[in-house]
Every structure is written in C-alpha cells, then in structure tokens.
Design a protein around this motif. Structure first.
Motif, mmCIF file in Angstrom:
data_model
loop_
_atom_site.group_PDB
_atom_site.id
_atom_site.type_symbol
_atom_site.label_atom_id
_atom_site.label_comp_id
_atom_site.label_asym_id
_atom_site.label_seq_id
_atom_site.Cartn_x
_atom_site.Cartn_y
_atom_site.Cartn_z
ATOM 1 N N ARG A 1 37.297 34.828 43.090
ATOM 2 C CA ARG A 1 36.204 35.772 42.858
ATOM 3 C C ARG A 1 36.381 36.414 41.478
ATOM 4 N NH1 ARG A 1 35.760 40.031 47.496
ATOM 5 N NH2 ARG A 1 33.911 40.556 46.256
ATOM 6 N N THR A 2 35.516 37.363 41.154
ATOM 7 C CA THR A 2 35.530 38.070 39.880
ATOM 8 C C THR A 2 36.942 38.448 39.437
ATOM 9 O OG1 THR A 2 33.296 38.985 40.032
ATOM 10 C CG2 THR A 2 34.902 40.270 38.796
ATOM 11 N N VAL A 3 37.235 38.183 38.161
ATOM 12 C CA VAL A 3 38.501 38.628 37.573
ATOM 13 C C VAL A 3 38.230 39.968 36.902
ATOM 14 C CG1 VAL A 3 40.446 38.031 36.098
ATOM 15 C CG2 VAL A 3 39.119 36.212 37.192
ATOM 16 N N ARG A 4 38.798 41.017 37.439
ATOM 17 C CA ARG A 4 38.427 42.380 37.048
ATOM 18 C C ARG A 4 39.299 42.954 35.939
ATOM 19 N NH1 ARG A 4 37.123 46.381 35.318
ATOM 20 N NH2 ARG A 4 36.005 48.149 36.229
ATOM 21 N N SER A 5 40.539 42.445 35.808
ATOM 22 C CA SER A 5 41.460 43.043 34.844
ATOM 23 C C SER A 5 42.404 41.981 34.313
ATOM 24 C CB SER A 5 42.253 44.179 35.513
ATOM 25 O OG SER A 5 43.188 44.766 34.623
ATOM 26 N N VAL A 6 42.801 42.134 33.050
ATOM 27 C CA VAL A 6 43.742 41.201 32.426
ATOM 28 C C VAL A 6 44.635 41.977 31.474
ATOM 29 C CG1 VAL A 6 42.179 40.605 30.514
ATOM 30 C CG2 VAL A 6 43.946 38.975 31.231
ATOM 31 N N SER A 7 45.901 41.579 31.394
ATOM 32 C CA SER A 7 46.829 42.298 30.517
ATOM 33 C C SER A 7 47.927 41.375 30.025
ATOM 34 C CB SER A 7 47.451 43.485 31.266
ATOM 35 O OG SER A 7 48.335 44.208 30.428
ATOM 36 N N PHE A 8 48.118 41.338 28.691
ATOM 37 C CA PHE A 8 49.249 40.628 28.104
ATOM 38 C C PHE A 8 50.526 41.403 28.375
ATOM 39 C CE2 PHE A 8 46.408 38.192 25.233
ATOM 40 C CZ PHE A 8 47.084 36.978 25.182
ATOM 41 N N ALA A 9 51.586 40.689 28.734
ATOM 42 C CA ALA A 9 52.908 41.303 28.827
ATOM 43 C C ALA A 9 53.460 41.514 27.427
ATOM 44 C CB ALA A 9 53.847 40.402 29.636
ATOM 45 N N PRO A 10 54.424 42.415 27.262
ATOM 46 C CA PRO A 10 54.999 42.666 25.938
ATOM 47 C C PRO A 10 55.630 41.436 25.293
ATOM 48 C CG PRO A 10 55.566 44.449 27.430
ATOM 49 C CD PRO A 10 54.924 43.383 28.262
ATOM 50 N N THR A 11 56.003 40.427 26.097
ATOM 51 C CA THR A 11 56.574 39.212 25.538
ATOM 52 C C THR A 11 55.539 38.379 24.797
ATOM 53 O OG1 THR A 11 56.162 38.036 27.604
ATOM 54 C CG2 THR A 11 58.311 39.085 27.356
ATOM 55 N N GLY A 12 54.256 38.535 25.129
ATOM 56 C CA GLY A 12 53.193 37.814 24.451
ATOM 57 C C GLY A 12 52.864 36.462 25.030
ATOM 58 N N ASN A 13 53.751 35.874 25.839
ATOM 59 C CA ASN A 13 53.496 34.557 26.410
ATOM 60 C C ASN A 13 53.229 34.607 27.912
ATOM 61 O OD1 ASN A 13 56.068 35.248 27.164
ATOM 62 N ND2 ASN A 13 56.914 33.184 26.936
ATOM 63 N N VAL A 14 52.930 35.799 28.408
ATOM 64 C CA VAL A 14 52.637 35.987 29.820
ATOM 65 C C VAL A 14 51.400 36.880 29.958
ATOM 66 C CG1 VAL A 14 53.459 36.901 32.025
ATOM 67 C CG2 VAL A 14 55.059 35.734 30.490
ATOM 68 N N LEU A 15 50.543 36.519 30.892
ATOM 69 C CA LEU A 15 49.359 37.311 31.214
ATOM 70 C C LEU A 15 49.366 37.629 32.699
ATOM 71 C CD1 LEU A 15 46.398 35.436 29.472
ATOM 72 C CD2 LEU A 15 46.926 37.850 29.146
ATOM 73 N N ALA A 16 48.854 38.789 33.053
ATOM 74 C CA ALA A 16 48.579 39.108 34.453
ATOM 75 C C ALA A 16 47.072 39.323 34.594
ATOM 76 C CB ALA A 16 49.327 40.363 34.888
ATOM 77 N N SER A 17 46.494 38.811 35.667
ATOM 78 C CA SER A 17 45.074 39.013 35.919
ATOM 79 C C SER A 17 44.881 39.471 37.354
ATOM 80 C CB SER A 17 44.282 37.724 35.660
ATOM 81 O OG SER A 17 44.742 36.652 36.469
ATOM 82 N N ALA A 18 43.898 40.347 37.558
ATOM 83 C CA ALA A 18 43.622 40.907 38.880
ATOM 84 C C ALA A 18 42.208 40.565 39.290
ATOM 85 C CB ALA A 18 43.806 42.420 38.862
ATOM 86 N N SER A 19 42.022 40.311 40.575
ATOM 87 C CA SER A 19 40.733 39.796 41.034
ATOM 88 C C SER A 19 40.217 40.513 42.275
ATOM 89 C CB SER A 19 40.870 38.301 41.326
ATOM 90 O OG SER A 19 39.727 37.780 41.967
ATOM 91 N N PHE A 20 38.913 40.399 42.459
ATOM 92 C CA PHE A 20 38.279 40.890 43.670
ATOM 93 C C PHE A 20 38.688 40.081 44.898
ATOM 94 C CE2 PHE A 20 34.301 43.091 41.656
ATOM 95 C CZ PHE A 20 35.154 44.010 41.067
ATOM 96 N N ASP A 21 39.385 38.955 44.695
ATOM 97 C CA ASP A 21 39.857 38.186 45.843
ATOM 98 C C ASP A 21 41.134 38.783 46.440
ATOM 99 O OD1 ASP A 21 41.947 37.403 44.154
ATOM 100 O OD2 ASP A 21 41.265 35.334 43.947
ATOM 101 N N GLY A 22 41.588 39.912 45.897
ATOM 102 C CA GLY A 22 42.741 40.613 46.444
ATOM 103 C C GLY A 22 44.081 40.157 45.916
ATOM 104 N N THR A 23 44.085 39.287 44.906
ATOM 105 C CA THR A 23 45.346 38.768 44.374
ATOM 106 C C THR A 23 45.523 39.105 42.901
ATOM 107 O OG1 THR A 23 44.504 36.613 43.641
ATOM 108 C CG2 THR A 23 45.151 36.816 45.959
ATOM 109 N N VAL A 24 46.769 38.977 42.457
ATOM 110 C CA VAL A 24 47.127 39.086 41.046
ATOM 111 C C VAL A 24 47.760 37.761 40.641
ATOM 112 C CG1 VAL A 24 48.615 40.248 39.358
ATOM 113 C CG2 VAL A 24 47.483 41.573 41.155
ATOM 114 N N ALA A 25 47.290 37.174 39.555
ATOM 115 C CA ALA A 25 47.831 35.908 39.069
ATOM 116 C C ALA A 25 48.685 36.161 37.834
ATOM 117 C CB ALA A 25 46.715 34.921 38.747
ATOM 118 N N ILE A 26 49.800 35.452 37.737
ATOM 119 C CA ILE A 26 50.671 35.499 36.568
ATOM 120 C C ILE A 26 50.553 34.168 35.842
ATOM 121 C CG2 ILE A 26 53.023 35.814 35.721
ATOM 122 C CD1 ILE A 26 51.816 38.296 37.091
ATOM 123 N N TRP A 27 50.205 34.238 34.575
ATOM 124 C CA TRP A 27 50.018 33.046 33.751
ATOM 125 C C TRP A 27 51.107 33.022 32.674
ATOM 126 C CZ3 TRP A 27 45.709 30.122 35.224
ATOM 127 C CH2 TRP A 27 44.741 30.788 36.013
#
Length: 426
Positions: free
Chosen positions: A121-147
């Motif tokens: 579902r909708t991805v509501r929030s995204v944030s780069f980690a301080p390392t620069g090679n990692v992202l976190a994303s939050a969704s209306f599907d109730g999960t957080v993904a780590i990229w």
C-alpha cells in the motif's frame, strides 16, 4: 499564552520563490523551465530549482515525503497509490572533478532507482540512514522496509543495486513515519495504532553493526511506547543534552491528540519524560529539532508553528520550585499563529550553513514558507517571513526538507505527485 505570538510579514512583502526545472521519471535529465515571474523583492533571493518526480496529472501518485542522502547528492521520495514506491534521484557528477552539479540548481538529475515490492500500500515515509547506503520506508500496509544498496559503481537504473533486506512488523495498522538517530543505531517508527516503536539496528557501519555488507541486516525492537491517545504523525530524534535520563538522545513524537511527547532513556528503559501540550489546539502534524538540540519546532492543523526551548534541570528548579525529578524542561517560547492559511503539514529546521534560526514549513494551502529569526532572545525569539512559494504544489505540500550541507537548497513533496528542489538565498 506564550510570550510572543508573532505574526510575520505579509506574503506580498517577501520574495516569491520560483521553479527553475522539472524532472519526470520518463526523462533521464531535468528539463529547464521558464523561470517565470521574478522575485517581488530582494532579487538576490531568487532561488529555487525545482524537481518533479512525476508529471503533474491527476493520475499521479501523491508524493508524501523526501529524504536527502547524508552527502546531499541523492534524494529519496515516497509515493502513494496507484504506484506505491520509493524513487531515488541522483545528481549527475561532473566528469572533470566528480562533483555533483555546478550549484546552479539546474544541473542534470537522473532517476537512479525505483524501489517496488517492499510494500503493498501507500509508502508514507522514507529516510536515509546516516551511513548513506541504507533506507527505511514506512507504509500504510503496517510494515517498515529496510533497503540496502550493494552496488556502488555509479548510477544504475530500475532497482539499481538496492535490495529489501528486512521487513519490520509489529504495528497494528498504518505506519506514518520513520526516523533514524544520529548514528544509525536506532530507528523510530510511529503509526495510526497510537504507538511509537524503537528498533535497534545492527547494520554495517552503525554502532554494534557487523563489518561488511552481509545483506541480512538485523533489527530488534527494544521499546514500544504508549501514551498518545490519537494517531502518531511524526517522530524525530534529538540530542538529550544531558538533561533527560542517561541516554545520549531523546525522541519526540507528534500526534492527532494535539500534543508532543518527549521520550528519554534511563538504564536502558524508555519513558515519557514530558508532554508538550501548551501550544496547539489541533493535530500536531510535524516536529523537528534544531541542530544543537536545544530548540524544537512544531507545525499543526491549527495553522500555527510553535517554537520550544530546552531548559536545564537547574533552570527548571528555578522556574518551577515545586517541580520534582531531575529532568530538564521543554517550554513554548514563541508561536506564529498564522504561519499558513490552512494546516501546517511539515516543518524543518535549517542546517547551520543556512544561518541561525531559519524554519521551512509546508502546508495544506499549497505553500512553502521560510521564516527567519530576526530578534528577541532565546527566551522570546521573534520571527519574520523571509521567503515564500505560493502555489508551490498543485495541492497540499506534504513535506519540506533542507539540504544537509547546502543551506541554500530545499526539497519538497506534494499531493500533485511532484518532488521539487528549491534554491533559497538569505
């Protein structure tokens, strides 16, 4: 009432920001646009380069949030239905010196990666980690993904070397925001279930993380914080300044219940150190800490901005002789009650390079404003509207973010599906 309910200069009396370039996923580079109407005052503040991650059509996915990479060379944006995804934009480096662009605001940008499949579902929030090679994303599907990005050999296409290496579950419904702490060792999430979660990260490059990119980044939930009585809209870490518990950082959460809570750590346990409820009469959509951590800014559906100051425990005992405990005190020291014509959806404090006391805000009036501290003291700061972009988006402005290294650049995301990059000059 706070000491300085401060209405700022009318929008007609300040420079109007202008859009200089448009970016579309179907194009490989930014297309320069007609700069349009010049600034109405102080021409040197003309500014703004504008990026659009999607053509402005009614079918475009809303752009909910943007996040700069730590070096400022990439920008991540997250989007809603009908195409929930994370897009990553990168500045094309100069072949001569390897630098990203020439600082003119219209240097080439490319759509480097589109991250799909992590959310339903909708991805509501995204944030780069301080390392620069990692992202976190939050969704209306109730999960957080780590990229995690494993290919660092330049700009790619499609999935571009990014891989979803972890899925964090636990929230009972929509996750509204993700935020990293200063070292990348902690990740905070919040959502519609009225809770705030704190996760410890063991990713490579973080405190306690494994050496090398193993691709099996691990996270452990170390706290689930309850206390809000409505949706939690926003979270942000800040230095504790030695005034809250025994941890190095505190966490702020803003809620539909019209309050902000300050969470602190003591002996490994997180607790609610303060509830800030004196400034807003409606949903607090956004909260942001200034670089040093001694000032907090919040934006609300009541159309106002509030400025908060951190007082030490010693100052608190002097100000409130009957108070108990050893924590410091957060106090509202100023309000801008007419900061926007409608709800304020996003606020962000400028980096030191933009000059002290500048606040960017975006709202449901489709406008971006920059407020500058012009006088008073830390106890009674005075602000004035320094720059504005009326009609910045064709719809609500959902997010504004200062560039991490260049105080003359801002980015924004809007309901029109566009991401824009603006040049601001003090």
């Amino acid at each position: 009432m706070p000491p300085n309910d401060n209405t700022s200069a009318a929008a007609d009396d300040v420079p109007h920001l202008k859009c200089l370039a448009v970016l579309s996923p179907s194009a490989s580079e930014v297309t320069p646009q007609n700069p349009g109407t010049p600034a109405t005052a102080v021409a040197q503040r003309s500014p703004l380069s504008s990026l659009d991650p999607k053509s402005a059509s009614i079918e475009s996915s809303p752009a909910w949030q943007v996040s700069w990479s730590p070096d400022g060379r990439s920008l991540a944006s997250c989007h809603g239905a009908p195409d929930p995804c994370v897009r990553i934009w990168s500045r094309r480096c100069s072949e001569e010196d390897g630098t990203a662009g020439d600082g003119d605001g219209v240097s080439p940008w490319v759509l480097a990666s589109v991250l799909r499949g992590g959310h339903a579902r909708t991805v509501r929030s995204v944030s780069f980690a301080p390392t620069g090679n990692v992202l976190a994303s939050a969704s209306f599907d109730g999960t957080v993904a780590i990229w995690e990005r494993f290919d660092d050999n330049g700009i790619g296409s499609g999935e571009g070397g990014w891989e979803c290496t972890a899925q964090l579950e636990g929230h009972e419904s929509e996750v509204k925001c993700v935020a990293w702490n200063g070292t990348g060792s902690l990740l905070a999430t919040c959502g519609r279930d009225k809770s705030v979660w704190i996760w410890e990260s063991f990713l490579s490059g973080t405190v306690g993380g494994a050496e090398g990119g193993s691709g099996d980044g691990e996270f452990e939930c170390i706290a689930v914080l309850h206390g809000h009585t409505g949706d939690v809209k926003s979270v942000a870490f800040a230095p504790s300044l030695g005034q809250w518990g025994d941890g190095d950082e505190v966490l702020f959460s803003a809620s539909y219940d019209d309050t902000i809570k300050c969470w602190a750590e003591d002996a490994g346990d997180w607790y609610c150190a303060a509830t800030l409820s004196s400034a807003h009469s409606s949903t607090v959509w956004s909260v942001a800490a200034a670089g040093g951590g001694a000032r907090l800014v919040s934006g609300s559906a009541d159309k106002s901005l509030a400025v908060w100051k951190c007082y030490t425990a010693t100052e608190r005992r002097r100000m409130e002789p009957d108070s108990e405990g050893s924590d410091g005190l957060w106090k509202c020291v100023g309000r801008l009650p007419g900061a926007h014509d409608f709800a304020v959806h996003s606020v962000h404090c400028s980096p030191s390079r933009a000059g002290h006391g500048r606040i960017a805000s975006g709202g449901a009036d489709d406008c971006i404003n920059v407020y500058c501290e012009v006088g008073g003291s830390s106890d009674t700061p005075q602000f004035a509207l320094d720059a504005t972009a009326p009609g910045a988006h064709s719809g609500d402005v959902n997010c504004v973010r200062w560039h991490p290294r260049d105080g003359s650049i801002l980015s924004s995301a809007g309901d029109d599906g566009l991401v824009k990059v603006w040049r601001y000059k003090a």
